[in-house]
Design a protein around this motif. Sequence first.
Motif, PDB file in Angstrom:
ATOM      1  N   SER A  86       0.799  -1.215   0.000  1.00 49.84           N
ATOM      2  CA  SER A  86       0.000   0.000   0.000  1.00 49.84           C
ATOM      3  C   SER A  86       0.843   1.281   0.000  1.00 49.84           C
ATOM      4  N   HIS A  87       2.152   1.149   0.094  1.00 51.10           N
ATOM      5  CA  HIS A  87       3.022   2.322   0.120  1.00 51.10           C
ATOM      6  C   HIS A  87       3.040   2.984  -1.261  1.00 51.10           C
ATOM      7  N   PRO A  88       2.952   4.307  -1.337  1.00 51.86           N
ATOM      8  CA  PRO A  88       2.920   5.004  -2.627  1.00 51.86           C
ATOM      9  C   PRO A  88       4.146   4.716  -3.502  1.00 51.86           C
ATOM     10  N   GLN A  89       5.297   4.536  -2.896  1.00 48.24           N
ATOM     11  CA  GLN A  89       6.489   4.263  -3.691  1.00 48.24           C
ATOM     12  C   GLN A  89       6.465   2.861  -4.289  1.00 48.24           C
ATOM     13  N   PHE A  90       5.689   1.959  -3.699  1.00 48.87           N
ATOM     14  CA  PHE A  90       5.572   0.623  -4.279  1.00 48.87           C
ATOM     15  C   PHE A  90       4.872   0.696  -5.630  1.00 48.87           C
ATOM     16  N   LEU A  91       3.853   1.537  -5.731  1.00 51.92           N
ATOM     17  CA  LEU A  91       3.175   1.732  -7.015  1.00 51.92           C
ATOM     18  C   LEU A  91       4.165   2.249  -8.054  1.00 51.92           C
ATOM     19  N   THR A  92       5.023   3.160  -7.657  1.00 50.18           N
ATOM     20  CA  THR A  92       6.038   3.683  -8.563  1.00 50.18           C
ATOM     21  C   THR A  92       6.975   2.575  -9.018  1.00 50.18           C
ATOM     22  N   LEU A  93       7.394   1.721  -8.091  1.00 53.09           N
ATOM     23  CA  LEU A  93       8.276   0.603  -8.447  1.00 53.09           C
ATOM     24  C   LEU A  93       7.589  -0.371  -9.401  1.00 53.09           C
ATOM     25  N   ARG A  94       6.299  -0.614  -9.173  1.00 51.56           N
ATOM     26  CA  ARG A  94       5.541  -1.513 -10.051  1.00 51.56           C
ATOM     27  C   ARG A  94       5.447  -0.949 -11.458  1.00 51.56           C
ATOM     28  N   VAL A  95       5.173   0.337 -11.577  1.00 56.28           N
ATOM     29  CA  VAL A  95       5.081   0.980 -12.891  1.00 56.28           C
ATOM     30  C   VAL A  95       6.437   0.931 -13.584  1.00 56.28           C
ATOM     31  N   LEU A  96       7.488   1.199 -12.844  1.00 54.73           N
ATOM     32  CA  LEU A  96       8.838   1.133 -13.404  1.00 54.73           C
ATOM     33  C   LEU A  96       9.141  -0.276 -13.913  1.00 54.73           C
ATOM     34  N   ALA A  97       8.823  -1.275 -13.101  1.00 59.87           N
ATOM     35  CA  ALA A  97       9.060  -2.668 -13.513  1.00 59.87           C
ATOM     36  C   ALA A  97       8.250  -3.005 -14.765  1.00 59.87           C
ATOM     37  N   GLU A  98       7.002  -2.566 -14.796  1.00 59.50           N
ATOM     38  CA  GLU A  98       6.140  -2.843 -15.943  1.00 59.50           C
ATOM     39  C   GLU A  98       6.703  -2.225 -17.227  1.00 59.50           C
ATOM     40  N   ASN A  99       7.284  -1.052 -17.107  1.00 58.90           N
ATOM     41  CA  ASN A  99       7.849  -0.368 -18.274  1.00 58.90           C
ATOM     42  C   ASN A  99       9.187  -0.952 -18.723  1.00 58.90           C
ATOM     43  N   LYS A 100       9.830  -1.726 -17.871  1.00 57.46           N
ATOM     44  CA  LYS A 100      11.160  -2.254 -18.180  1.00 57.46           C
ATOM     45  C   LYS A 100      11.169  -3.772 -18.436  1.00 57.46           C
ATOM     46  N   ILE A 101      10.021  -4.379 -18.567  1.00 53.67           N
ATOM     47  CA  ILE A 101       9.962  -5.832 -18.746  1.00 53.67           C
ATOM     48  C   ILE A 101      10.745  -6.281 -19.972  1.00 53.67           C
ATOM     49  N   ALA A 102      10.634  -5.551 -21.058  1.00 51.54           N
ATOM     50  CA  ALA A 102      11.289  -5.959 -22.301  1.00 51.54           C
ATOM     51  C   ALA A 102      12.811  -5.997 -22.192  1.00 51.54           C
ATOM     52  N   VAL A 103      13.388  -5.218 -21.288  1.00 51.54           N
ATOM     53  CA  VAL A 103      14.850  -5.183 -21.178  1.00 51.54           C
ATOM     54  C   VAL A 103      15.378  -6.003 -19.999  1.00 51.54           C
ATOM     55  N   MET A 104      14.489  -6.685 -19.287  1.00 50.52           N
ATOM     56  CA  MET A 104      14.916  -7.517 -18.162  1.00 50.52           C
ATOM     57  C   MET A 104      15.646  -8.758 -18.660  1.00 50.52           C
ATOM     58  N   GLU A 105      16.616  -9.189 -17.878  1.00 45.53           N
ATOM     59  CA  GLU A 105      17.275 -10.460 -18.163  1.00 45.53           C
ATOM     60  C   GLU A 105      16.260 -11.581 -17.996  1.00 45.53           C
ATOM     61  N   ASP A 106      16.454 -12.686 -18.683  1.00 46.07           N
ATOM     62  CA  ASP A 106      15.521 -13.812 -18.625  1.00 46.07           C
ATOM     63  C   ASP A 106      15.304 -14.296 -17.195  1.00 46.07           C
ATOM     64  N   PHE A 107      16.394 -14.489 -16.455  1.00 48.50           N
ATOM     65  CA  PHE A 107      16.260 -15.011 -15.095  1.00 48.50           C
ATOM     66  C   PHE A 107      15.531 -14.029 -14.182  1.00 48.50           C
ATOM     67  N   MET A 108      15.629 -12.731 -14.485  1.00 44.80           N
ATOM     68  CA  MET A 108      14.968 -11.724 -13.650  1.00 44.80           C
ATOM     69  C   MET A 108      13.448 -11.772 -13.799  1.00 44.80           C
ATOM     70  N   LEU A 109      12.957 -12.143 -14.968  1.00 44.61           N
ATOM     71  CA  LEU A 109      11.508 -12.237 -15.158  1.00 44.61           C
ATOM     72  C   LEU A 109      10.888 -13.175 -14.131  1.00 44.61           C
ATOM     73  N   ALA A 110      11.451 -14.369 -14.021  1.00 44.79           N
ATOM     74  CA  ALA A 110      10.925 -15.354 -13.075  1.00 44.79           C
ATOM     75  C   ALA A 110      11.123 -14.888 -11.634  1.00 44.79           C
ATOM     76  N   ASP A 111      12.268 -14.298 -11.337  1.00 46.21           N
ATOM     77  CA  ASP A 111      12.533 -13.821  -9.975  1.00 46.21           C
ATOM     78  C   ASP A 111      11.562 -12.723  -9.560  1.00 46.21           C
ATOM     79  N   ILE A 112      11.331 -11.779 -10.449  1.00 40.30           N
ATOM     80  CA  ILE A 112      10.431 -10.672 -10.125  1.00 40.30           C
ATOM     81  C   ILE A 112       9.001 -11.176  -9.999  1.00 40.30           C
TER      82      ILE A 112
END
Length: 136
Positions: free
Chosen positions: A21-47
């Motif tokens: 519920s922390h406001p910065q968590f929403l920011t982190l989620r949006v950032l992660a969503e925008n960077k999925i295409a450049v994530m390493e393969d192993f990071m997809l499963a970890d995240i």
Amino acid sequence: MLWQFQKEKPQILRTVELVRSHPQFLTLRVLAENKIAVMEDFMLADILYSILRLNIDPHDSLVQQLISEAWLRLDRFPMSSLSKFAICLSDQGLQHSPLMGNIANIVAQRLSSIDDIRILTTLMISISVLVVSPAS
């Protein structure tokens, strides 16, 4: 990293709801969503694994995008990531999905190269629901 901090605490002291519920968590989620295409393969499963451990709704757009991207890269996942991804699918009730069938095919192809018993055990448990016993 957020899940790693929570995981180290006893269950009763975890603050997963406060983290989510922390406001910065929403920011982190949006950032992660925008960077999925450049994530390493192993990071997809970890995240994905960590996001699900933080009790994010399986229908959340980040979860769905991580699963979709993982499906596209499934053939190049290292076995440890494939194992973690299979756990995520099982946790979401997707044991009978075509995606789990793809994982079963990859396991069948690479079975002789799996040298970690934990990875093999996790994969076998995850795909075991796809095995149909013959009629008696």
